[in-house]
Write a protein that holds these residues in place. Structure first.
Motif, PDB file in Angstrom:
ATOM      1  N   ASN A   9      66.951 -36.970 -39.311  1.00 18.27           N
ATOM      2  CA  ASN A   9      67.776 -37.043 -38.106  1.00 18.27           C
ATOM      3  C   ASN A   9      69.075 -37.794 -38.392  1.00 18.27           C
ATOM      4  O   ASN A   9      69.066 -38.845 -39.044  1.00 18.27           O
ATOM      5  CB  ASN A   9      67.026 -37.754 -36.987  1.00 18.27           C
ATOM      6  CG  ASN A   9      65.829 -36.961 -36.503  1.00 18.27           C
ATOM      7  OD1 ASN A   9      65.796 -35.736 -36.613  1.00 18.27           O
ATOM      8  ND2 ASN A   9      64.833 -37.656 -35.963  1.00 18.27           N
ATOM      9  N   ARG A  20      69.505 -27.394 -34.592  1.00 17.38           N
ATOM     10  CA  ARG A  20      70.230 -28.596 -34.182  1.00 17.38           C
ATOM     11  C   ARG A  20      70.011 -28.879 -32.694  1.00 17.38           C
ATOM     12  O   ARG A  20      70.319 -28.049 -31.838  1.00 17.38           O
ATOM     13  CB  ARG A  20      71.725 -28.455 -34.488  1.00 17.38           C
ATOM     14  CG  ARG A  20      72.015 -28.583 -35.978  1.00 17.38           C
ATOM     15  CD  ARG A  20      73.497 -28.588 -36.304  1.00 17.38           C
ATOM     16  NE  ARG A  20      73.709 -29.004 -37.690  1.00 17.38           N
ATOM     17  CZ  ARG A  20      74.890 -29.036 -38.301  1.00 17.38           C
ATOM     18  NH1 ARG A  20      75.983 -28.660 -37.643  1.00 17.38           N
ATOM     19  NH2 ARG A  20      74.981 -29.439 -39.558  1.00 17.38           N
ATOM     20  N   ASN A  65      67.955 -41.939 -29.111  1.00 18.24           N
ATOM     21  CA  ASN A  65      67.336 -42.738 -30.168  1.00 18.24           C
ATOM     22  C   ASN A  65      66.320 -43.676 -29.510  1.00 18.24           C
ATOM     23  O   ASN A  65      66.706 -44.587 -28.770  1.00 18.24           O
ATOM     24  CB  ASN A  65      68.415 -43.539 -30.895  1.00 18.24           C
ATOM     25  CG  ASN A  65      67.881 -44.299 -32.090  1.00 18.24           C
ATOM     26  OD1 ASN A  65      66.702 -44.623 -32.152  1.00 18.24           O
ATOM     27  ND2 ASN A  65      68.757 -44.598 -33.039  1.00 18.24           N
ATOM     28  N   THR A 125      69.149 -33.558 -34.567  1.00 19.86           N
ATOM     29  CA  THR A 125      68.122 -33.047 -35.471  1.00 19.86           C
ATOM     30  C   THR A 125      68.628 -31.800 -36.185  1.00 19.86           C
ATOM     31  O   THR A 125      69.518 -31.101 -35.695  1.00 19.86           O
ATOM     32  CB  THR A 125      66.842 -32.687 -34.708  1.00 19.86           C
ATOM     33  OG1 THR A 125      67.104 -31.546 -33.866  1.00 19.86           O
ATOM     34  CG2 THR A 125      66.364 -33.839 -33.840  1.00 19.86           C
ATOM     35  N   GLN A 126      68.062 -31.542 -37.353  1.00 18.06           N
ATOM     36  CA  GLN A 126      68.307 -30.285 -38.063  1.00 18.06           C
ATOM     37  C   GLN A 126      67.113 -30.008 -38.955  1.00 18.06           C
ATOM     38  O   GLN A 126      66.613 -30.906 -39.648  1.00 18.06           O
ATOM     39  CB  GLN A 126      69.589 -30.333 -38.896  1.00 18.06           C
ATOM     40  CG  GLN A 126      69.847 -29.019 -39.645  1.00 18.06           C
ATOM     41  CD  GLN A 126      71.213 -28.948 -40.284  1.00 18.06           C
ATOM     42  OE1 GLN A 126      72.171 -29.543 -39.800  1.00 18.06           O
ATOM     43  NE2 GLN A 126      71.324 -28.214 -41.383  1.00 18.06           N
ATOM     44  N   MET A 161      70.484 -39.063 -31.479  1.00 20.56           N
ATOM     45  CA  MET A 161      70.339 -38.461 -32.800  1.00 20.56           C
ATOM     46  C   MET A 161      70.475 -36.951 -32.721  1.00 20.56           C
ATOM     47  O   MET A 161      70.195 -36.338 -31.690  1.00 20.56           O
ATOM     48  CB  MET A 161      68.994 -38.846 -33.417  1.00 20.56           C
ATOM     49  CG  MET A 161      67.789 -38.492 -32.570  1.00 20.56           C
ATOM     50  SD  MET A 161      66.228 -39.061 -33.315  1.00 20.56           S
ATOM     51  CE  MET A 161      66.406 -40.831 -33.164  1.00 20.56           C
TER      52      MET A 161
END
Length: 328
Positions: free
Chosen positions: A315, A282, A287, A309-310, A307
């Protein structure tokens, strides 16, 4: 940069307060006896609101000051006080200055540096206590916009000389600890919209108010960290639900945003995760499809499009509008 001036108002002190301060003295070869109120001595104290803060290492945390990092000047007042039941029949001149050795009195475990002399002036280095008076005021002027917010400073101020008059050694140090708040620091209401995580029970396609305030706390001169008062954590807030429907509030583990601004333009230039990766990957980033994330200094509103993330997921798009409601 807007120049601001902070002025603290000092209220008069009663004889009861003076006697209470006298009773705080401990037996010491440079102090008067705590059992005998007849000697007369002088002490240095820092008034705050309706009360007086004693000085000495046990009160190290009592003179913490917070200013806007944009403030050009901030003026604080200290008092030279008479202790004991007697009085002086002639004027007493107290010489006030900095004692760098007092940094060692620190009781809160933080490593402090001495505040640079270019960032303050003791405007009353000699304070005259008129005959038969019990208090006299002195002032010190700080320049917050010259202080480096990446350092932790303290300024120990003491009475260095009182013309032969006894100085109460354990009521003779004020530890001015200056902390800065940048222009983004404060308490905000949050209106938020999320996108792309419908499959994980997260509301999408609709914005709504978050139940409780978000506190943004100064980290550096141009950065603030995020505190979620709904859950009392620093985690990224969110909404549960379905497309077009918000069913509740939530937060995302191992994800704590830090907003990074350009102080010259007030643009939001980056968002970083302050929590180490727990294996899910994460992170936060702006953006790129939204180019006007910013702080509006007139209305005190932050518009943030970023955003999360993972690994293995799309996203999570976050659209925040944070409206300033007050200082922390």
């Amino acid at each position: 940069m807007t120049k601001m001036t902070t002025k603290r108002t000092i209220l008069s002190l009663s004889l009861v307060s003076i006697l209470a301060l006298s009773s705080c003295l401990k037996e010491h070869d440079t102090n008067v006896s705590t059992e005998d109120f007849s000697p007369t001595f002088v002490s240095l104290v820092f008034p705050r609101g309706n009360s007086t803060v004693n000085s000495g290492p046990q009160y190290f945390n009592s003179a913490g000051l917070q200013y806007s990092a944009d403030a050009a000047t901030a003026v604080e007042t200290f008092l030279i006080k008479v202790g004991g039941a007697g009085e002086f029949n002639s004027d007493i001149t107290a010489t006030v200055g900095v004692d760098a050795t007092k940094i060692a009195d620190n009781t809160d475990g933080v490593v402090y540096e001495l505040l640079p002399d270019s960032t303050y002036e003791i405007t009353s280095t000699s304070v005259v206590l008129p005959a038969k008076e019990r208090t006299a005021e002195g002032t010190i002027t700080f320049h917050p916009n010259k202080i480096d917010p990446t350092h932790t400073y303290v300024l120990p101020v003491v009475i260095k000389d009182a013309g032969g008059t006894t100085i109460a050694s354990n009521i003779n140090t004020i530890y001015f600890r200056v902390a800065l708040k940048n222009r983004y620091d404060g308490v905000y209401s949050l209106r938020m919209r999320l996108e792309e995580w419908t499959a994980y029970g997260i509301s999408t396609g609709v914005s709504g108010p978050f139940p409780k305030a978000i506190e943004l706390t100064t980290n550096l001169a141009n950065t603030v960290t995020h505190f979620n008062t709904n859950f009392n954590t620093e985690l990224q807030p969110g909404f549960t639900g379905t497309p077009g429907v918000i069913t509740g509030s939530t937060q995302f583990g191992a994800a704590s945003p830090e907003y990074i601004f350009d102080n010259a333009t007030n643009k939001l230039i980056d968002v970083k995760n302050t929590i180490a990766d727990d294996g899910r990957g994460r992170t936060f980033k702006l953006n790129p499809a939204v180019t006007d994330s910013r702080f509006d200094p007139t209305d005190k509103i932050i518009y943030a499009a970023y955003m999360m993330t993972q690994t293995g997921r799309p996203n999570l798009l976050i659209y925040d509008t944070l409206t300033y409601t007050g200082s922390r």
